[in-house]
Design an enzyme around this catalytic site. Structure first.
Site, PDB file in Angstrom:
ATOM      1  N   SER A  81      36.214   5.049  69.069  1.00  0.00           N
ATOM      2  CA  SER A  81      35.491   6.304  68.792  1.00  0.00           C
ATOM      3  C   SER A  81      33.973   6.204  68.894  1.00  0.00           C
ATOM      4  O   SER A  81      33.297   7.230  68.920  1.00  0.00           O
ATOM      5  CB  SER A  81      35.846   6.824  67.396  1.00  0.00           C
ATOM      6  OG  SER A  81      36.991   7.609  67.473  1.00  0.00           O
ATOM      7  N   LYS A  87      32.533   8.170  71.586  1.00  0.00           N
ATOM      8  CA  LYS A  87      32.381   9.634  71.487  1.00  0.00           C
ATOM      9  C   LYS A  87      30.907  10.043  71.454  1.00  0.00           C
ATOM     10  O   LYS A  87      30.543  11.118  71.914  1.00  0.00           O
ATOM     11  CB  LYS A  87      33.101  10.157  70.235  1.00  0.00           C
ATOM     12  CG  LYS A  87      34.629  10.036  70.325  1.00  0.00           C
ATOM     13  CD  LYS A  87      35.282  10.395  68.998  1.00  0.00           C
ATOM     14  CE  LYS A  87      36.800  10.253  69.059  1.00  0.00           C
ATOM     15  NZ  LYS A  87      37.435  10.343  67.738  1.00  0.00           N
ATOM     16  N   TYR A 142      39.829  10.404  78.463  1.00  0.00           N
ATOM     17  CA  TYR A 142      39.538  10.106  77.045  1.00  0.00           C
ATOM     18  C   TYR A 142      40.039   8.703  76.653  1.00  0.00           C
ATOM     19  O   TYR A 142      39.328   7.946  75.983  1.00  0.00           O
ATOM     20  CB  TYR A 142      40.169  11.198  76.166  1.00  0.00           C
ATOM     21  CG  TYR A 142      40.110  10.901  74.689  1.00  0.00           C
ATOM     22  CD1 TYR A 142      38.917  11.030  73.985  1.00  0.00           C
ATOM     23  CD2 TYR A 142      41.245  10.467  73.999  1.00  0.00           C
ATOM     24  CE1 TYR A 142      38.848  10.735  72.632  1.00  0.00           C
ATOM     25  CE2 TYR A 142      41.191  10.179  72.643  1.00  0.00           C
ATOM     26  CZ  TYR A 142      39.997  10.311  71.965  1.00  0.00           C
ATOM     27  OH  TYR A 142      39.943  10.009  70.619  1.00  0.00           O
ATOM     28  N   TYR A 202      34.704   9.786  60.015  1.00  0.00           N
ATOM     29  CA  TYR A 202      35.965  10.438  59.657  1.00  0.00           C
ATOM     30  C   TYR A 202      35.780  11.203  58.344  1.00  0.00           C
ATOM     31  O   TYR A 202      34.774  11.873  58.162  1.00  0.00           O
ATOM     32  CB  TYR A 202      37.106   9.409  59.570  1.00  0.00           C
ATOM     33  CG  TYR A 202      37.121   8.421  60.724  1.00  0.00           C
ATOM     34  CD1 TYR A 202      37.213   8.868  62.041  1.00  0.00           C
ATOM     35  CD2 TYR A 202      37.027   7.058  60.511  1.00  0.00           C
ATOM     36  CE1 TYR A 202      37.232   7.975  63.099  1.00  0.00           C
ATOM     37  CE2 TYR A 202      37.047   6.159  61.570  1.00  0.00           C
ATOM     38  CZ  TYR A 202      37.144   6.630  62.851  1.00  0.00           C
ATOM     39  OH  TYR A 202      37.146   5.748  63.893  1.00  0.00           O
ATOM     40  N   VAL A 239      38.050   2.713  65.535  1.00  0.00           N
ATOM     41  CA  VAL A 239      39.179   1.977  64.961  1.00  0.00           C
ATOM     42  C   VAL A 239      39.318   0.556  65.527  1.00  0.00           C
ATOM     43  O   VAL A 239      40.141  -0.215  65.048  1.00  0.00           O
ATOM     44  CB  VAL A 239      40.532   2.733  65.111  1.00  0.00           C
ATOM     45  CG1 VAL A 239      40.539   4.001  64.278  1.00  0.00           C
ATOM     46  CG2 VAL A 239      40.865   3.004  66.565  1.00  0.00           C
TER      47      VAL A 239
HETATM   48  N1  GLU Z   1      41.276   6.359  70.824  1.00  0.00           N
HETATM   49  C1  GLU Z   1      41.427   6.505  69.417  1.00  0.00           C
HETATM   50  C2  GLU Z   1      42.263   7.734  69.108  1.00  0.00           C
HETATM   51  O1  GLU Z   1      42.127   8.722  69.765  1.00  0.00           O
HETATM   52  C3  GLU Z   1      40.067   6.611  68.791  1.00  0.00           C
HETATM   53  C4  GLU Z   1      40.148   6.646  67.313  1.00  0.00           C
HETATM   54  C5  GLU Z   1      38.944   6.125  66.603  1.00  0.00           C
HETATM   55  O2  GLU Z   1      38.341   5.133  66.970  1.00  0.00           O
HETATM   56  O3  GLU Z   1      38.594   6.784  65.630  1.00  0.00           O
HETATM   57  O4  GLU Z   1      43.072   7.719  68.223  1.00  0.00           O
END
Ligand code: GLU
Length: 320
Positions: free
Chosen positions: A80, A83, A205, A256, A274
């Site tokens: 993430s 992002k 993604y 989060y 994650v």
């Molecule tokens: N590729 C992971 C997902 O979509 C990213 C989650 C993360 O790092 O928060 O679940």
């Protein structure tokens, strides 16, 4: 007492700047012996076998000095954290248009929660939860000629490092198990907030999340956000206002449903993934990246949170 003593020892003798290398080493030594290092993410099977004893910290100050300890040069799955880089590319490409399709509010829910998206008619709460990041992926696909290659080159350019790459096994692992992301993308599509086919958007993604970088590469890549939007390595730049907005989103939405806790304990804009990485920054001062794959219950790196709390407490360098 011991901490205070250590902190005094961490002042360099020839100026009033903290001795960052000594501080990182002390924090590392204290954290590395923790008996509870959290749990490695296993919902992406390819990540499940990463050794949770990996632990690295890297710091780059705005005067260009680098400090590192532990496994700061070992590549890991940025997940993430990507992002933020995807968002910055989308903003560079379409500017304010981004906010017609995504809100800028913290969600207070896990990163992959679906209920809120349905209640709010397919407008994701922010670009750093999965639904928002999937809309950003859609924007990038619509505006880049060769989306995956162009995005990878953007990250390489920000870092000045051609060796950065996707881990295709991780991307595939998520593709065959990412049912919730498929549900999210389909829900977005049903609300007309996805222009490209679900398969294409998710392929992008999953690859974006599967980029592997080291702590040192991440601090370099994020440097422009601590530097008013300007990357020192090339012409990549956002406006000062765009950089401010991305930093504001990291502060309010980067962890989060633990964004409040991170602001409370650490007091820096940042983003976790994650894969166990966290990047945090203090505008005009520094970027710091930690990697420790064991996660807490909210999905944030356990040792990473601890390290950053210790770092801002000891240096007294935070936005507050
Ligand atoms: N590729 C992971 C997902 O979509 C990213 C989650 C993360 O790092 O928060 O679940």
């Amino acid at each position: 007492m011991q901490c205070q003593q250590r902190w005094l020892n961490c002042r360099s003798t020839n100026n009033n700047m903290p001795d960052f290398q000594a501080i990182l080493e002390h924090i590392y030594q204290d954290a590395v012996i923790a008996s509870d290092k959290g749990t490695v993410a296993s919902y992406i099977p390819e990540l499940a076998h990463i050794d949770k004893n990996n632990f690295g910290i890297h710091l780059r100050t705005s005067d260009g000095n680098d400090y590192g300890v532990g496994n700061y040069n070992k590549p890991f799955s940025i997940q993430s954290i990507s992002k933020v880089l995807a968002l910055s590319k989308a903003i560079a490409l379409i500017g304010e248009g981004t906010w017609k399709r995504i809100d800028v509010e913290p969600s207070g829910h896990p990163f992959n929660q679906l209920a809120l998206l349905e209640i709010e008619n397919g407008i994701p709460r922010n670009p750093l939860i999965n639904s928002g990041a999937i809309v950003i992926a859609d924007i990038l696909i619509s505006n880049l000629k060769n989306p995956k290659e162009d995005f990878l080159n953007y990250v390489r350019d920000l870092t000045g490092d051609e060796t950065i790459n996707f881990n295709k096994d991780v991307a595939h692992s998520e593709k065959v198990t990412g049912f919730k992301n498929y549900a999210t993308a389909n829900l977005l599509k049903s609300f007309n907030n996805l222009n490209n086919p679900v398969e294409d958007v998710l392929d992008f993604y999953f690859h974006q999340c599967a980029i592997e970088m080291t702590c040192q590469q991440l601090t370099k890549a994020f440097f422009f956000l601590a530097n008013k939007g300007i990357c020192m390595l090339n012409k990549t730049r956002l406006t000062k206002s765009q950089a401010k907005r991305i930093n504001a989103l990291m502060l309010t939405c980067g962890f989060y449903d633990e964004a409040g806790e991170f602001a409370f304990e650490v007091g820096l804009p940042g983003k976790s993934g994650v894969g166990g990485g966290i990047v945090a920054l203090l505008p005009d001062h520094f970027v710091i990246t930690t990697w420790a794959p064991g996660l807490n219950k909210k999905g944030n790196s356990k040792l990473g949170m601890l390290t950053l709390e210790q770092f801002t407490s000891k240096t007294k360098l935070s936005i507050f």
